[in-house]
Each structure stands twice: as structure tokens, then as C-alpha cells.
Scaffold this active site. Structure first.
Site, PDB file in Angstrom:
ATOM      1  N   GLN A 190       5.049   2.819   1.091  1.00 16.58           N
ATOM      2  CA  GLN A 190       6.383   2.625   1.616  1.00 16.58           C
ATOM      3  C   GLN A 190       6.870   3.939   2.169  1.00 16.58           C
ATOM      4  OE1 GLN A 190       9.571   0.435   0.123  1.00 16.58           O
ATOM      5  NE2 GLN A 190      10.654   1.631   1.647  1.00 16.58           N
ATOM      6  N   GLY A 191       7.314   3.929   3.403  1.00 15.86           N
ATOM      7  CA  GLY A 191       7.857   5.140   3.994  1.00 15.86           C
ATOM      8  C   GLY A 191       9.323   4.922   4.324  1.00 15.86           C
ATOM      9  N   ASP A 242       3.435  11.640  15.948  1.00 18.62           N
ATOM     10  CA  ASP A 242       3.318  11.954  14.528  1.00 18.62           C
ATOM     11  C   ASP A 242       1.872  12.320  14.209  1.00 18.62           C
ATOM     12  OD1 ASP A 242       3.948  12.252  11.878  1.00 18.62           O
ATOM     13  OD2 ASP A 242       3.919  10.122  11.414  1.00 18.62           O
ATOM     14  N   GLU A 294      10.450   4.436   7.344  1.00 12.34           N
ATOM     15  CA  GLU A 294      10.565   3.568   8.503  1.00 12.34           C
ATOM     16  C   GLU A 294       9.998   2.178   8.239  1.00 12.34           C
ATOM     17  OE1 GLU A 294      11.814   4.107  11.535  1.00 12.34           O
ATOM     18  OE2 GLU A 294      10.866   2.536  12.729  1.00 12.34           O
ATOM     19  N   VAL A 338       0.834  -1.205   0.000  1.00 10.95           N
ATOM     20  CA  VAL A 338       0.000   0.000   0.000  1.00 10.95           C
ATOM     21  C   VAL A 338       0.864   1.247   0.000  1.00 10.95           C
ATOM     22  CG1 VAL A 338      -1.829   1.232   1.198  1.00 10.95           C
ATOM     23  CG2 VAL A 338      -1.733  -1.250   1.311  1.00 10.95           C
TER      24      VAL A 338
END
Lengths: 175, 236
Positions: free
Chosen positions: B21-22, B143, B24, B19
Site C-alpha cells: 500500500q502506498g 519515478d 497513491e 502486496v
């Protein structure tokens, strides 16, 4: 009547649950389970909210077995242990395993593709009336469950009892 | 028995829909024990020393599930945790089906123009109340953005309709300083993603102040943080 679910993480493993009422030989069953003569976990259905709860416990047990990190001696005892909200093994057996006087039992079997023989073997051993696994909610003792898992009334506002129970089972090793 | 590596989770993830990708983690969508599920995988960071990486990743994974449980216990909606694999650092979470991020909701309401004010004010109030409750439990989200809040549509009572997600940077702290920074991060994110919402954010803070028992110290800190920025001066 029984319910079989494939474990997505372990595609060659399936979990089958069978629920029995009016069981007359609970003591005998427990004894054979202790001796390892029954290929399955015997669970006290009054502590179960939903079959999904058992699946979560079974999946975790298979996962820990594959990683060599089980806390108890066998896959089936691990399933019972995983249902418990804390890390006390003997208490887990007492609360979630069956006791001699019980009149209902949930049998959980982990197997490969073909299970018919295993299931027939279980049904032969249990002297009781098999009922649909989905009916487990009619046997559950929600007051006792809430107390044991320490579920607050506020928590029930943001989800079902099942959600609260599953969350605690999944996270108990870091709490 | 030799501890062979259990590759079941990585194997599953190689076949399912990615879905997002970051920096972290990666987020996947799949089915788990028959239920729609989101898997959050904290992949190894090659730029860190392996020992340090292992430790940080493990701690964040643990922190995340702890905060989720703590919030749920206090009656704050957060996704149900189905399963955690501490070896591949994956968390299996309930997928909040049929939900919309608060970010998208604000954007689309702002565009539609019809009777938007009331609707958004109500939402800002709810967000304020929930954050107050979370901070009263000493959970610092770390966050806070409008993308990390979901609106669950359903027949349930409005209480449960706002779901907080992504506790990846969260921790437990009772310090007004940390809570102030948490709100400051939200303020920055809120005002930069949604133009002309100063009044709306004011409403949010007002409802936070009214609902939290310890709000006065936090708001005082927030004012301080606004002047100096998120990072505390470590000189002296």
C-alpha cells in the site's frame, strides 16, 4: 474439446469457447446470429492468437454490460467489438466476425453454472467438425494480425504476439 | 437503464492478497482469467475535493496505461495490461513471475563480493540503454528507482530481461528538462539506496549518452538540475 473459464470478477459467469473447422453453413450461422437466434458470438478464428484473447474480450464485455457502458447492442456483439484494436464497430464485425464464405468458426458463449444444453444447441447448429480450442493458433493468420493491430517487430522482442494483442485490446478506449 | 454501480472489482479485491500500500495506490496479487496478475488500485483520496480527486485519479490511470503501451511498442519491456476498470480506477497487469528488483540484485551482488564489478557494470549499461530508448520515445517515467526495475530470469535473450514497472507518475514530454529531472531523480535514489556506487552510476550515464540520439541536451540539463534541485525556480 471446448474450453470453459470462470470469470473471477463475475463468479456467476463462465465463458465457453468452441472451435469448428470445415464449416459448411457459415452464411446461415451468420444470418441467425444477426437475427439473435444463436446465443453466442461467432468469431473468425484466423484473427485469434490464443483463447486468452477471447477471454479478455469477454470479461471486458461482461464488465461493460454490468456498468451499462456497452458500445454495441448486445453482449455478444460487444465481445467481437472488444477484440478490435480500434473503435470502428462495423470494421470490427467485418474483421473479427465471421463472413459468409468462412470455413472455420469460434463460438463464444457466456453462461451461468450449467451450460450443457446451450453447448448442445450450438453443436447442433454448426455443420462442421469440432476441434480442441487450443488448436486455434494453428488457424491464426499472424501476418494479418500483426498488420491490423499495428505490431512492430521491436515489440515482439519484449513479449509474445499474444501480449501485444491483449495490451492493445485492453487499452484501446484511451488511445 | 439506470447506471448502477458495478462493484465486481472492489468485491474481488476485498478477498485477495494485498502486496503493498502506498500513498497513491494499493497493489494486490490475484489470478485473472487463469493468469497470475497484479492489480493496482488507485483508491479515493478523502483529503481532496471529490471532483478534483476523480479527475486526477482518472488521468493518472489513463496516463499509466498509455505509457506502458508506448514503451512496449518501442520494444521496452513493461508488464502486459490485461484489463482496466476506469470506474474503480484499477489496472490489471501481468505479474512478472520469478523476477527480482534491480535494487535487491545490486544489494545481494554487493554483498557476495565475488566478481561483482563486471556483473553490475553490465547491468548499469543495460539500464542506461533502456532509459535512453524510453526517453527517445519521449516517455518520462517520473519515478525512476532501482525498485521500479525488475530483472526477469529466463531463457529469453538479454534484451528483454529488464522490465520497467510503475508508470504511475509517467507522462509524455520531449523536453530535455523533463528527461534531465527524470535522470536526476534516479541518481538521487540510486546513490542513496546503494552506497559507494558513484562509479557505477557514471557507467549508467555513459551508456545512456552513447545510446540516446538526443542525450547531449539531456545531460546538459542534468548538470543544471544537479545545481538547483528537481524543482525549477519560478521566480521572475
Amino acid at each position: 474439446m471446448h474450453l470453459t473459464q470462470e470469470l473471477e470478477l463475475f463468479p456467476d459467469h463462465r465463458v465457453t469457447q468452441m472451435l469448428f473447422k470445415e464449416v459448411k453453413n457459415a452464411a446461415g450461422l451468420r444470418q441467425s446470429a444477426v437475427e439473435g437466434k444463436i446465443n453466442g458470438a461467432l468469431i473468425n478464428p484466423t484473427m485469434l492468437v490464443n483463447p486468452f484473447q477471447v477471454l479478455v474480450a469477454a470479461n471486458k464485455a461482461v464488465h461493460l454490460q454490468k456498468s451499462g457502458k456497452m458500445k454495441t447492442r448486445s453482449l455478444y456483439s460487444e465481445i467481437i467489438f472488444n477484440l478490435s484494436p480500434n473503435n470502428n464497430i462495423s470494421e470490427a464485425f467485418k474483421r473479427f466476425g465471421i463472413s459468409d464464405g468462412d470455413d472455420s468458426v469460434m463460438v463464444v458463449v457466456v453462461h451461468n453454472k450449467d451450460e450443457s444444453e446451450l453447448l448442445a444447441d450450438i453443436t447442433a447448429k454448426v455443420e462442421g467438425r469440432q476441434i480442441p480450442v487450443e488448436d486455434v493458433s494453428s488457424l491464426s493468420d499472424s501476418a494479418k494480425i500483426k498488420k491490423l493491430y499495428k505490431i512492430t517487430p521491436q515489440e515482439e522482442k519484449c513479449g509474445t504476439l499474444l501480449d501485444a494483442v491483449v495490451c492493445r485490446m485492453a487499452t484501446k478506449d484511451v488511445m | 437503464m439506470a447506471q448502477e454501480k458495478n462493484m465486481a472489482v472492489p468485491q474481488l479485491l476485498s478477498n485477495v492478497e494485498l502486496v503493498k500500500q502506498g500513498a497513491e495506490a494499493r497493489v494486490y496479487r490475484t489470478e485473472f482469467l487463469g493468469k497470475p496478475t497484479i492489480v493496482k488500485e488507485r483508491f479515493p483520496k478523502r483529503y481532496r475535493h471529490p471532483v478534483l480527486d476523480q479527475k486526477l485519479t482518472h488521468r493518472r490511470t489513463v496516463q499509466e496505461v498509455r505509457s506502458i503501451l508506448r514503451c512496449r511498442r518501442a520494444g521496452i519491456s513493461a508488464p502486459v495490461v490485461y484489463f482496466v476498470d476506469y470506474m474503480s480506477h484499477c489496472i490489471f497487469l501481468e505479474e512478472v513471475v520469478g523476477s527480482l528488483t534491480v535494487c535487491d540484485h545490486i544489494a545481494s551482488t554487493q554483498q557476495s563480493e565475488s566478481c561483482q564489478d563486471q556483473e553490475l557494470e553490465w547491468l548499469a549499461q543495460r539500464v542506461g540503454q533502456i532509459l535512453a530508448k524510453m526517453h527517445d520515445e519521449d516517455v518520462i517515467h517520473g519515478d525512476l528507482t532501482t525498485s521500479n526495475m525488475l530483472l526477469r530470469r529466463g531463457p529469453e535473450d538479454p534484451e528483454s530481461n529488464l522490465v520497467l514497472i510503475d508508470f504511475g507518475l509517467s507522462y509524455i514530454s520531449a523536453l530535455p528538462e523533463d528527461k534531465g529531472v527524470d535522470l536526476y531523480v534516479l541518481e538521487k535514489a540510486f546513490l542513496s539506496t546503494h552506497p559507494n556506487t558513484e562509479a557505477l552510476f557514471e557507467k549508467l550515464l555513459k551508456s545512456y549518452t552513447a545510446s540516446s540520439k538526443k542525450s547531449s541536451a539531456v545531460i546538459k540539463k542534468l548538470d543544471e538540475v544537479r545545481l538547483r534541485g528537481r524543482k525549477r525556480s519560478m521566480v521572475g
